[in-house]
Scaffold this motif. Structure first.
Motif, short mmCIF file in Angstrom:
data_model
loop_
_atom_site.label_atom_id
_atom_site.label_comp_id
_atom_site.label_asym_id
_atom_site.label_seq_id
_atom_site.Cartn_x
_atom_site.Cartn_y
_atom_site.Cartn_z
N GLY B 43 0.99 -1.29 -0.01
CA GLY B 43 0.09 -0.02 -0.04
C GLY B 43 0.95 1.27 -0.10
N PRO B 44 0.21 2.33 -0.50
CA PRO B 44 1.02 3.58 -0.61
C PRO B 44 1.36 4.06 1.01
N GLU B 45 2.68 4.46 0.94
CA GLU B 45 3.35 5.06 2.44
C GLU B 45 3.14 6.75 2.38
N PHE B 46 2.76 7.39 3.18
CA PHE B 46 2.39 8.61 3.30
C PHE B 46 3.73 9.24 3.43
N LEU B 47 4.11 10.38 2.82
CA LEU B 47 5.53 11.18 2.76
C LEU B 47 5.29 12.50 3.23
N PHE B 48 4.51 13.47 2.21
CA PHE B 48 4.18 14.68 2.59
C PHE B 48 2.87 15.28 2.37
N THR B 49 2.34 16.17 3.12
CA THR B 49 1.37 17.09 2.58
C THR B 49 1.71 18.71 2.70
N LEU B 50 1.32 19.32 1.48
CA LEU B 50 1.75 20.49 1.11
C LEU B 50 0.33 21.34 1.14
N TYR B 51 0.41 22.49 1.67
CA TYR B 51 -1.03 23.20 1.52
C TYR B 51 -1.06 24.59 0.92
N SER B 52 0.16 25.15 0.68
CA SER B 52 0.26 26.45 0.01
C SER B 52 1.53 26.71 -0.79
N ALA B 53 1.17 27.42 -1.79
CA ALA B 53 2.29 27.77 -2.51
C ALA B 53 3.71 28.36 -1.71
#
Lengths: 116, 111
Positions: B43-53
């Motif tokens: 299954g995919p393993e979470f790396l990063f979340t980005l929210y804004s430029a």
């Protein structure tokens, strides 16, 4: 360990047979999801549930059914109406869909379903 | 409709050869751009979340950046164990909006 457990890892289905994939999470997440993954395609959403006893169809729900009787469990049944069920199935969960930001989706290890 | 396009489809690098993966997206009201790593049969393993430029996040040899139209996953001095498929996904408005995934970039790092 906290996580999402899918079973079985490998499943074979005969023509005309219904099969059920199990998904259990102990992360205390409210939302749960089922995705299908085919080679060369992005993950596609089958069903999702934001709360116990409630669920909604995703993009490719035809031929599938789900239930959400407990917060921890979200089993997926692949019915005989699903004409091309051979794929990799992924269960996922997240804290809640009520948050506007954050709310990362975490995945289980997946289940392979093959029609024989 | 929200869309995600990842490029290249496949990338082969020598160990230590830095490069970048691209994720171009269109979304109404970005609520998050997500990077995952997926090993074969897993299954995919979470790396990063980005929210804004302008936002950047790093983890070991990986660095993710975000603009208003695309995100890059920079891999610095990769090792063979970085070989995997890297998936990008976006979520937009309204309140509940499903993740839209790209088809991924298959990375192979040779020793």
């Amino acid at each position: 360990d906290g996580g999402i457990t899918q079973s079985p890892k490998y499943l074979f289905r005969k023509e005309g047979q219904n099969v059920t994939l199990s998904c259990e999470q102990n992360l205390n997440h409210d939302a749960m999801y089922w995705y299908r993954q085919d080679p060369g395609q992005g993950l596609r959403l089958i069903y999702y549930s934001q709360i116990v006893n409630d669920f909604q169809k995703g993009d490719i729900a035809e031929g599938y059914s789900v239930s959400r009787e407990k917060k921890e469990s979200f089993p997926l049944t692949v019915t005989s109406a699903q004409k091309n069920p051979t794929a990799f199935y992924l269960c996922a969960s997240s804290i809640s869909e009520q948050y506007l930001v954050g709310n990362t989706i975490y995945f289980g290890e997946g289940s392979w379903l093959t029609v024989v | 409709e929200d869309q995600v396009t990842q490029s290249p489809e496949a990338l082969r690098l020598q160990e230590g050869e830095s490069s970048s993966l691209n994720c171009s997206y269109t979304v109404s009201g970005l609520r998050g751009l997500f990077w995952y790593r997926q090993d074969p049969g897993k299954g995919p393993e979470f790396l990063f979340t980005l929210y804004s430029a302008g936002e950047e996040k790093e983890k070991e040899r990986l660095k993710a950046t975000l603009t208003k139209k695309e995100s890059f996953l920079h891999i610095t001095a990769p090792k063979p164990e970085d070989s995997a498929t890297y998936l990008c996904a976006v979520r937009g408005l309204p309140l509940f909006q499903k993740l839209v995934f790209g088809t991924g970039t298959r990375l192979l790092v040779s020793p």
